[in-house]
Design an enzyme around this catalytic site. Structure first.
Site, PDB file in Angstrom:
ATOM      1  N   HIS A   1      -4.608 -18.480  55.384  1.00 50.35           N
ATOM      2  CA  HIS A   1      -4.874 -19.101  54.085  1.00 50.35           C
ATOM      3  C   HIS A   1      -3.823 -20.160  53.750  1.00 50.35           C
ATOM      4  O   HIS A   1      -4.156 -21.258  53.285  1.00 50.35           O
ATOM      5  CB  HIS A   1      -4.920 -18.040  52.982  1.00 50.35           C
ATOM      6  CG  HIS A   1      -5.317 -18.573  51.642  1.00 50.35           C
ATOM      7  ND1 HIS A   1      -4.398 -19.036  50.723  1.00 50.35           N
ATOM      8  CD2 HIS A   1      -6.537 -18.724  51.055  1.00 50.35           C
ATOM      9  CE1 HIS A   1      -5.037 -19.449  49.637  1.00 50.35           C
ATOM     10  NE2 HIS A   1      -6.331 -19.264  49.803  1.00 50.35           N
TER      11      HIS A   1
ATOM     12  N   ASP B   1       2.465 -18.809  49.349  1.00 52.66           N
ATOM     13  CA  ASP B   1       1.155 -18.435  49.888  1.00 52.66           C
ATOM     14  C   ASP B   1       1.399 -17.381  50.966  1.00 52.66           C
ATOM     15  O   ASP B   1       2.377 -16.639  50.896  1.00 52.66           O
ATOM     16  CB  ASP B   1       0.444 -19.676  50.456  1.00 52.66           C
ATOM     17  CG  ASP B   1      -1.079 -19.573  50.367  1.00 52.66           C
ATOM     18  OD1 ASP B   1      -1.640 -18.676  51.022  1.00 52.66           O
ATOM     19  OD2 ASP B   1      -1.702 -20.378  49.653  1.00 52.66           O
TER      20      ASP B   1
ATOM     21  N   SER C   1      -8.456 -22.811  45.474  1.00 50.29           N
ATOM     22  CA  SER C   1      -7.251 -22.939  46.299  1.00 50.29           C
ATOM     23  C   SER C   1      -7.096 -24.355  46.817  1.00 50.29           C
ATOM     24  O   SER C   1      -5.986 -24.908  46.860  1.00 50.29           O
ATOM     25  CB  SER C   1      -7.318 -21.972  47.482  1.00 50.29           C
ATOM     26  OG  SER C   1      -7.163 -20.637  47.081  1.00 50.29           O
TER      27      SER C   1
END
Length: 537
Positions: free
Chosen positions: A208, A169, A363
């Site tokens: 994120h 990520d 996600s």
């Protein structure tokens, strides 16, 4: 006459001080990596090229990097890849083209009301304040607390204890919600060092990786709780932005995780078909790693790597088991999990605001499901499960996929063709007999571009459009997937046989297409001998 690779690269790139253009070359089985490396370096000496193997696990994929040059437009980038493939007689070549086929909220630093800036219209929902009174709603929806108790009642490792979950990520940053997380050493693919810290730079998706990690491994205090809070987290910084994904970097991350003992790999990202990424995913599966990926957001159909048949593709629902409006869907989805207004960690700039909030996107659905995979591995013992899979002629991945589908909850009016077998049920998965579902489905795990790209064409255009035996689906897989997904973005979803403006295809692909339905979809005409390359400024 064949276009010289050197000339094609000059068309595809221009000299600027920016992130360098890269290509991945897949060698023929008979080719020697050292000899091919030397040949590429000699041919591209004028461009100052560097060549290295993708990873220690795959020396037969060469990554060609061109310092000081960047891709100017997709069509010419793919054209250059075809020229490289022909020049060096390799099995395949692909540009490592960053893609934006995975829309997501812009940043963890912004207010919830502004998060729609990262999604197209109709692809998100407002915050639900009442869900703050039920912070464990997503886990309860998946029967995760019941699964924890089931393991404890049977004196088995609970909450994913001892299982290593790798997460390519944006990296992670220090956060109150992750303070109690158990970790193992991670890696930064981009900077090639051992520090996977998210630099939280401008643009992209700062935070994120921290947000998705929180729903996976956060301890049961203070606010956010992960589905596997005792699992060991292996953070890997592989992308600067989840909305600008580099396929080669993700492939490198998968190989690093596989080579360093990961038991589960979860990917909250997506993009186009990639030879290098598919090979890395297959190596992970062969090494008994459970691999999952988000089905995707807002482009309607499932993106890669979730679209590969070897990968567990996870779609998204809300607290009422209703499809999250932004979830990608279709027959490639295996199961679904919460993706709408999921409580997760947020990264802020010290403005005094809370450091958690409601997020949305597949996600979160895949991260939650990866935690459930960790619960399953811990409860039964990974070695025991590998032995059971071998006895049944399966990989560990195939066994997990079969059981997670067979035990999924099937809500009323569930659309299995769009959202998979149902909603993940952790308690049922842990209690399931290892033979459950063997009489109901036979899963294939040998499909490449010929199947996954054709399936996208069949969904997006028509089944007849995917019938073209004269087309080399393997060679053109990456560009076809790029063109189809781009067209999906422009048209706003699946609109079978809708005429389009002339597509920005490479001249090589445009010339190779013969199926009338596919030509019409791209706005091409069989009477035209060739479509030129259209550049972008």
């Amino acid at each position: 006459m064949m276009v010289n690779a050197y000339d094609a690269l000059l068309v595809a790139t221009h000299e600027v001080p920016a992130a360098p253009a890269r290509f991945a070359l897949v060698l023929q089985p008979s080719q020697d990596p050292a000899e091919r490396t030397s040949a590429v370096l000699n041919a591209l000496i004028g461009l100052g090229a560097t060549v290295k193997p993708l990873s220690s696990l795959d020396p037969r994929v060469l990554v060609v990097e061109l310092p000081g040059r960047v891709f100017t437009d997709p069509a010419s980038s793919f054209e250059a890849a075809y020229a490289l493939a022909d020049q060096f007689d390799v099995e395949a070549a692909e540009p490592d083209l960053p893609t934006d086929f995975f829309p997501d909220s812009t940043s963890g630093e912004i207010r919830f009301a502004e998060e729609s800036a990262g999604f197209p219209p109709g692809c998100w929902v407002p915050e639900r304040p009442q869900l703050y009174d039920n912070p464990l709603w997503a886990l309860k929806n998946m029967n995760v607390p019941e699964a924890w108790k089931y393991s404890q009642d049977h004196d088995r490792p609970d909450r994913g204890d001892g299982i290593i979950v790798a997460q390519p990520d944006t990296g992670v940053t220090a956060h109150r919600e992750l303070a109690g997380t158990l970790t193992v050493p991670g890696y930064d693919v981009l900077d090639r060092d051992s520090d996977p810290t998210d630099p939280l730079g401008p643009g992209g998706n700062p935070g994120h990786g921290t947000a998705t990690a929180s729903v996976l491994v956060a301890s049961e205090t203070p606010t956010v709780t992960g589905s596997a809070p005792k699992a060991r987290h292996m953070p890997i910084r592989a992308i600067r932005s989840v909305i600008r994904v580099s396929q080669v970097s993700v492939a490198e991350a998968i190989d690093w995780a596989t080579d360093h003992g990961a038991h589960v790999i979860t990917m909250s990202l997506g993009g186009l078909f990639s030879f290098s990424l598919h090979r890395a995913l297959r190596r992970a599966v062969a090494a008994d790693v459970v691999v999952l990926a988000a089905a995707g957001n807002c482009v309607r159909t499932v993106v890669w790597p979730a679209r590969y048949e070897e990968c567990v593709a996870v779609g998204g629902v809300n607290w009422e088991d209703v499809q999250w409006p932004g979830s990608c869907r279709g027959p490639a989805v295996d199961v679904s999990a919460p993706a709408e207004n999921v409580l997760r960690a947020t990264v802020r700039n010290g403005d005094g605001a809370r450091d958690f909030g409601q997020g949305q996107g597949t996600s979160f659905a895949v991260a939650l499901t990866a935690g459930v995979a960790a619960l399953w591995l811990a409860h039964h013992g990974r070695a025991n499960l590998i032995g059971a899979a071998r006895a049944r002629g399966e990989t560990l991945q195939a066994m997990f996929l079969r059981l997670v589908r067979a035990t999924a909850r099937r809500p009323t009016d569930w659309k299995s063709f769009e959202m998979g077998a149902g909603v993940v049920d952790a308690r049922a998965l842990l209690a399931a007999d290892f033979d459950l579902g063997r009489d109901r489905e036979t899963l294939s795990h040998t499909a490449g571009a010929d199947v996954t790209v054709r399936s996208l064409v069949a969904e997006a255009v028509s089944p007849e459009a995917a019938v073209d035996d004269e087309l080399d689906w393997h060679r053109f897989g990456p560009e076809l997937s790029f063109a189809m997904l781009r067209e999906q973005q422009v048209s706003g979803g699946l609109q079978a046989e809708t005429p389009a403006a002339p597509a920005d295809l490479s001249a090589t692909l445009a010339k190779a297409l013969t199926n009338p339905k596919l030509l019409r979809r791209f706005g091409l005409h069989t009477s035209e001998p060739e479509v030129g390359v259209k550049g972008e400024s």
